[in-house]
Design a protein around this motif. Sequence first.
Motif, short mmCIF file in Angstrom:
data_model
loop_
_atom_site.label_atom_id
_atom_site.label_comp_id
_atom_site.label_asym_id
_atom_site.label_seq_id
_atom_site.Cartn_x
_atom_site.Cartn_y
_atom_site.Cartn_z
N VAL A 84 1.21 -1.07 0.07
CA VAL A 84 0.25 0.15 -0.32
C VAL A 84 0.83 1.21 -0.25
N ARG A 85 0.66 1.71 -1.52
CA ARG A 85 1.24 3.66 -1.07
C ARG A 85 0.88 4.20 0.60
N LEU A 86 1.56 4.69 1.17
CA LEU A 86 1.43 5.59 1.53
C LEU A 86 2.01 6.99 2.04
N ASP A 87 1.63 8.20 1.89
CA ASP A 87 1.81 9.09 1.44
C ASP A 87 1.15 10.20 2.46
N ASP A 88 1.03 11.68 2.06
CA ASP A 88 0.90 13.29 2.88
C ASP A 88 -0.20 13.32 2.19
N HIS A 89 -0.36 12.81 0.87
CA HIS A 89 -1.42 13.30 0.03
C HIS A 89 -3.08 12.62 -0.04
N ASN A 90 -2.84 10.95 0.48
CA ASN A 90 -3.94 10.93 0.47
C ASN A 90 -4.45 10.15 2.04
N HIS A 91 -2.72 10.13 2.97
CA HIS A 91 -3.53 9.80 4.05
C HIS A 91 -4.12 8.34 4.59
N ARG A 92 -3.53 7.69 4.09
CA ARG A 92 -3.83 5.92 4.15
C ARG A 92 -3.39 6.04 5.52
N ALA A 93 -3.70 4.84 6.53
CA ALA A 93 -2.96 3.70 7.09
C ALA A 93 -3.59 2.31 6.99
N VAL A 94 -2.21 1.69 7.34
CA VAL A 94 -2.47 0.70 7.19
C VAL A 94 -2.53 -0.11 9.02
N TYR A 95 -3.05 -1.59 9.18
CA TYR A 95 -2.91 -2.13 10.43
C TYR A 95 -2.21 -3.52 9.94
N LEU A 96 -1.37 -3.94 11.00
CA LEU A 96 -1.07 -5.13 10.52
C LEU A 96 -1.37 -5.83 12.05
N SER A 97 -1.91 -7.20 12.29
CA SER A 97 -1.78 -7.84 13.24
C SER A 97 -0.98 -8.69 13.78
N GLU A 98 -0.42 -8.72 15.08
CA GLU A 98 0.49 -9.73 15.39
C GLU A 98 0.68 -11.46 14.74
N GLY A 99 2.64 -11.15 14.47
CA GLY A 99 2.66 -12.52 13.57
C GLY A 99 2.44 -11.85 12.58
N LEU A 100 2.36 -11.31 11.50
CA LEU A 100 2.23 -10.09 10.25
C LEU A 100 3.65 -9.28 9.70
N GLY A 101 5.09 -9.95 8.60
CA GLY A 101 6.29 -9.10 8.62
C GLY A 101 5.69 -8.06 8.11
N HIS A 102 5.99 -7.13 8.85
CA HIS A 102 6.20 -5.42 7.84
C HIS A 102 7.28 -4.99 7.83
N ALA A 103 7.22 -4.04 6.50
CA ALA A 103 8.86 -3.56 5.86
C ALA A 103 8.22 -2.41 4.55
N PHE A 104 8.62 -1.55 4.47
CA PHE A 104 8.24 -0.29 3.70
C PHE A 104 9.71 0.32 2.98
N MET A 105 9.03 0.78 1.87
CA MET A 105 10.89 1.81 1.23
C MET A 105 10.21 3.06 1.24
N ALA A 106 11.61 4.15 1.35
CA ALA A 106 10.95 5.34 1.24
C ALA A 106 10.81 6.04 0.09
N LEU A 107 10.14 6.43 -1.04
CA LEU A 107 9.77 7.08 -2.53
C LEU A 107 9.70 8.31 -2.42
N THR A 108 10.59 9.26 -0.92
CA THR A 108 11.24 10.21 -1.64
C THR A 108 11.82 10.25 -0.18
N ASP A 109 12.31 12.11 -0.02
CA ASP A 109 13.84 12.15 1.18
C ASP A 109 12.82 12.60 2.46
N ASP A 110 13.51 12.39 3.15
CA ASP A 110 12.54 12.66 4.85
C ASP A 110 11.74 12.27 4.62
#
Length: 201
Positions: free
Chosen positions: A99-125
């Motif tokens: 899921v793309r998370l950014d300061d325009h769509n303001h989405r969030a994600v919830y992952l319950s216990e036991g799931l793995g999480h990662a993200f890549m920064a698409l912008t600086d800062d």
Amino acid sequence: MTPLAISGAWMVEPNVLSDSRGNFHEWFRGPEFREAVGYQLSLAQANCSVSKRGTLRGIHFANVPPGQAKYVKCLRGAVLDVIVDVRTGSPTYKQWNSVRLDDHNHRAVYLSEGLGHAFMALTDDAMVIYLCSESYAPQREHGTNPLDPELAIAWPESIEPLLSDKDAAAPSMVEAERQGLLPSYAECVALDDMLRTREAL
């Protein structure tokens, strides 16, 4: 809150109100969360990370029980957020959702216990905040390599990934399973049932 293809993971899409002054949105609402998940989020820790473009964090997960559920949002910039099913025995084991998370769509994600999480920064800062159900405990924390070819996560090809030494040295899914590091689907389902039962009391 919209459930994703991996059980125990949701995407949150808020209603953003904008005018000439700026905008406003509610990025967490307890009643809606409880209705979707079946219990309230137990908040034990709140984290904030700032990452330069290309930073790749994860794939991180914790022993179950107690595990560590995460409610994740990008406050500034943009990230590609990825949830990985690392639960052995799960119907979607080794599958992932992004899921793309950014300061325009303001989405969030919830992952319950036991799931793995990662993200890549698409912008600086890129600034990411997490609400966590358990405090960080190094002895219970584990990771798998986000560039594992077996997972084949579709990270943006135009961005060179920047990993910490720890994440770069993390085992593949096959190695992590062989080492007994991965949570089991049965343990996660049992924990979920316990949390729902406790909420109903």
